[in-house]
Each structure stands twice: as C-alpha cells, then as structure tokens.
Scaffold this motif. Structure first.
Motif: not given
Length: 237
Positions: A162-170
């Motif tokens: 559960l980090t910010d990388a989980l919500f990074k968009r392509k």
C-alpha cells in the motif's frame, strides 16, 4: 579644565533621556564611518592568441576561449528561480490516526464515511470504506477534504504494497498526424487484477475490525447530509 557635560543624561528609573539613534546623530558619528575598499578583482582572460599561417593572414588572431553557440532558440526558455525552501513532510492533524473514521467531502464518494488506513509518504491519506460495506475502494484523499470523527477502529497489520506507486497512472501514448483524425475505438481503462486482489485482501483485514464495534457497520453505510438549521461548526462528530 572644565569637564565636558555629557550629551545624554539619565532620567529617574535609569532610563536615558536620548535614544541611541539621537546620540548617534548628535555626535555626528555618521561622518566617521569607515568605508571599506573592495579588493581589485583580476580580470579573467576570455581570448587567446593563435598563430595563423599565411602571408596575408596577419600572423596571429584572437580566438575566444569559450565558443558561442551557432544556433539560438526561437523562444525564451524559462529558468526556475532559486528557492531555499525545503520540502517538509505533511503534518497530520491530531484528530486523525490510523483507524479513524472520516467523512469524505469531495470526489465521487463525497458524503460517505471511510476508515483511514495510514498516511502515505506523499502526505495524502489512504482510506477505504471498506469496499465490501459501502463501496468506497482504496483511495488517496487530502486531509483538508475530510471531517475527522471521534470513532476509530483497531486495525491489524496491513500489506506493505500500500504505497503511492499503487496509484500511479500509465502515460498515454502520443498520437501522430494520421491517428489524430481517427475515431478513438480504444476501450476504457479497466481496474487491474492486482488492485482487485489487494482490495479483497484489505477488506478481509478491515471488515472484521469494523464488525467488532457495535453499530459501526450501519454507521459506515449511512451517508452524511446536512438539513435545515444544522451547521457543521456547531456539531461534534
């Protein structure tokens, strides 16, 4: 010889009659200021002498040490200003802790209640409904857009993913001239299987903690609304 009478005198209580700036003016100390002479700066050489062969070329030529660019940009490029500000981590409100129940005030789930899981390194709050109870998935929310309540839940250990990388968009692929006038037939982006599996894993941990508190499950399912004569600054959540 008669002693010189001092320009400044003391009033009762040990307070001087004249201020420091007044004494400075009376004594004309501004005329005695020492002016420091700046040391001479040695001029750095910008050109060098180069020998040139040929009878009609003069023998020597001055050549710059640093060559100038052959081409210049057509538009002025913006340069960032110097800034000494250091990025500090976002300070979390004292009323919000992991496990607190908050009311969301913005977004597609505004009015719904959610459980705070933790604060991410970006400073945003990671919240969930849980999704199995009221349909609020794992989301990042700014603490300015939530109302903290006094209700809280004891959370178990959560997954490390559960980090910010989980919500990074392509990043979207760029289109060329031919593709600009072609109708977009691409399908809408779907939620990845990884996020769905992670949501189920989080719900399996949070839902039992919610059910252990009386009436909390129905409280999370209800939607927050204000009626006539109700003011949020007068309420205790």
């Amino acid at each position: 010889m008669v002693a010189h009478k001092p320009r400044n005198s003391m009033l009762p209580g040990g307070v001087p009659k004249l201020s420091r700036s007044a004494v400075y003016k009376k004594r004309a100390l501004y005329k005695r200021q020492k002016v420091q002479v700046k040391p001479a700066v040695e001029e750095k050489a910008t050109h060098k002498t180069k020998t040139v062969q040929g009878e009609k070329n003069g023998g020597t030529r001055e050549v710059p040490l640093q060559r100038q660019p052959r081409f210049y940009p057509t538009e002025d490029s913006k340069k960032p200003l110097n800034n000494r500000r250091k990025v500090k981590p976002t300070k979390l409100r004292s009323t919000i802790v992991p496990g607190s129940v908050v009311i969301m005030l913005a977004g597609s789930h505004r009015g719904k209640r959610a459980v705070v899981l933790k604060q991410l390194p970006s400073g945003l709050l990671l919240v969930t409904g849980p999704y199995k109870i009221n349909g609020v998935p794992l989301r990042r929310v700014d603490q300015a857009y939530v109302i903290a309540t006094s209700t809280s839940v004891e959370l178990p250990a959560l997954p490390d993913t559960l980090t910010d990388a989980l919500f990074k968009r392509k990043a979207k692929p760029t289109k060329n001239e031919k593709e600009m006038f072609v109708e977009n037939t691409a399908e809408e982006p779907k939620i990845s299987a990884e996020k769905i599996a992670l949501q189920k894993e989080v719900d399996a941990l949070v839902v039992p903690a919610v059910k252990s508190v009386d009436m909390l499950q129905s409280y999370l399912r209800s939607v927050f609304t204000l009626r006539k004569g109700q003011y949020p600054h007068e309420m205790k959540f």
